[in-house]
Design a protein around this motif. Structure first.
Motif, short mmCIF file in Angstrom:
data_model
loop_
_atom_site.label_atom_id
_atom_site.label_comp_id
_atom_site.label_asym_id
_atom_site.label_seq_id
_atom_site.Cartn_x
_atom_site.Cartn_y
_atom_site.Cartn_z
N ASN A 13 6.23 -1.84 -10.05
CA ASN A 13 7.25 -1.24 -9.59
C ASN A 13 8.66 -1.59 -10.24
O ASN A 13 8.95 -2.85 -10.33
CB ASN A 13 7.19 -1.86 -8.13
CG ASN A 13 8.17 -0.95 -7.05
OD1 ASN A 13 9.01 0.15 -7.53
ND2 ASN A 13 8.51 -1.34 -5.81
N GLY A 14 9.32 -0.65 -10.50
CA GLY A 14 10.68 -0.97 -10.80
C GLY A 14 10.54 -0.96 -12.58
O GLY A 14 11.63 -0.87 -13.27
N ASN A 83 12.30 5.57 -15.61
CA ASN A 83 12.94 4.32 -15.49
C ASN A 83 12.71 4.25 -13.86
O ASN A 83 12.63 5.21 -13.02
CB ASN A 83 14.10 4.31 -16.01
CG ASN A 83 14.36 4.38 -17.58
OD1 ASN A 83 13.26 4.02 -18.09
ND2 ASN A 83 15.32 5.04 -17.90
N SER A 84 12.84 2.97 -13.60
CA SER A 84 12.85 2.52 -12.10
C SER A 84 11.80 3.24 -11.46
O SER A 84 11.89 3.85 -10.36
CB SER A 84 14.47 2.93 -11.53
OG SER A 84 15.50 2.36 -12.30
N LEU A 85 10.57 2.81 -11.84
CA LEU A 85 9.60 3.64 -11.29
C LEU A 85 9.04 3.05 -9.87
O LEU A 85 9.14 1.91 -9.75
CB LEU A 85 8.11 3.59 -12.40
CG LEU A 85 8.34 4.59 -13.37
CD1 LEU A 85 7.29 4.14 -14.53
CD2 LEU A 85 7.76 5.89 -12.88
N LYS A 86 8.53 3.95 -9.03
CA LYS A 86 8.15 3.82 -7.80
C LYS A 86 6.80 3.87 -7.41
O LYS A 86 6.28 4.68 -8.23
CB LYS A 86 9.12 4.41 -6.56
CG LYS A 86 10.58 4.30 -7.14
CD LYS A 86 11.18 5.33 -6.05
CE LYS A 86 12.71 5.15 -6.23
NZ LYS A 86 13.46 6.22 -5.34
N PRO A 87 6.08 3.40 -6.34
CA PRO A 87 4.51 3.58 -6.31
C PRO A 87 4.35 4.89 -5.84
O PRO A 87 3.60 5.49 -6.31
CB PRO A 87 4.43 2.51 -5.15
CG PRO A 87 5.57 1.44 -5.36
CD PRO A 87 6.58 1.95 -5.58
N GLU A 88 5.35 5.80 -5.28
CA GLU A 88 5.39 7.11 -5.05
C GLU A 88 5.37 7.89 -6.36
O GLU A 88 5.08 9.09 -6.10
CB GLU A 88 6.33 7.62 -3.97
CG GLU A 88 8.00 7.24 -4.43
CD GLU A 88 8.42 5.85 -3.77
OE1 GLU A 88 7.67 5.03 -3.61
OE2 GLU A 88 9.49 5.98 -3.17
N ASP A 89 5.80 7.48 -7.35
CA ASP A 89 5.39 8.27 -8.66
C ASP A 89 4.19 8.30 -9.27
O ASP A 89 4.03 8.93 -10.21
CB ASP A 89 6.55 7.62 -9.83
CG ASP A 89 7.98 7.58 -9.25
OD1 ASP A 89 8.70 6.61 -9.75
OD2 ASP A 89 8.61 8.79 -8.91
N THR A 118 0.37 5.11 -12.88
CA THR A 118 0.04 4.32 -11.67
C THR A 118 1.07 3.18 -11.66
O THR A 118 1.35 2.55 -12.67
CB THR A 118 -1.45 3.75 -11.63
OG1 THR A 118 -2.48 4.64 -11.87
CG2 THR A 118 -1.57 2.94 -10.49
N VAL A 119 1.93 3.28 -10.54
CA VAL A 119 2.89 2.29 -10.34
C VAL A 119 2.36 1.38 -9.36
O VAL A 119 2.14 1.73 -7.87
CB VAL A 119 4.29 2.93 -10.04
CG1 VAL A 119 5.39 2.01 -9.93
CG2 VAL A 119 4.46 3.86 -10.95
#
Length: 121
Positions: A13-14, A83-89, A118-119
């Motif tokens: 995450n992030g 960037n700033s990846l989130k679980p919902e990505d 996968t985040v």
């Protein structure tokens, strides 16, 4: 033209990740390119797209300010910088070619095989 997406994987995450989509053929610079994603049990959603020249880009609301798209027409490759990846990505990400850089998946006529992102939370 054939498309080969790569670069997926597990990221925190992030974190950040860059996807690539390599195209075969000599007409890559005449096609708009798009990225879509599909999470388990959900429909395929528009992420981002870029015109054939690279001068115009379009972003899905959920990725604005975090994702960017670029293309290297000399090397027949389009990139998705995330960037700033989130679980919902978390999803399978697909690249596709089309006549124009539309947000509508029906506007694309050739799709790559997808790469899983996968985040972790």
């Amino acid at each position: 033209v054939q498309l080969q997406a790569s670069g997926g994987g597990l990221v925190e995450n992030g974190g950040s990740l860059t996807l690539s989509c390599a195209a075969s053929g000599s007409t890559f610079n005449t096609y708009a390119m798009g990225w879509f994603r599909q999470a388990p049990g959900k429909e395929r959603d528009f992420v981002i797209s870029i015109s054939a020249s690279g001068r115009s880009t379009y972003y899905g609301d959920s990725v604005k300010g975090r994702f960017t798209i670029s293309r290297d027409n000399a090397n027949n490759t389009v990139y998705l910088q995330m960037n700033s990846l989130k679980p919902e990505d978390t999803a399978v990400y697909f690249c596709a070619t089309g006549t124009i850089a539309t947000i509508d998946p029906w506007g694309y006529d050739l799709w790559g095989q997808g790469t899983l992102v996968t985040v972790s939370s």
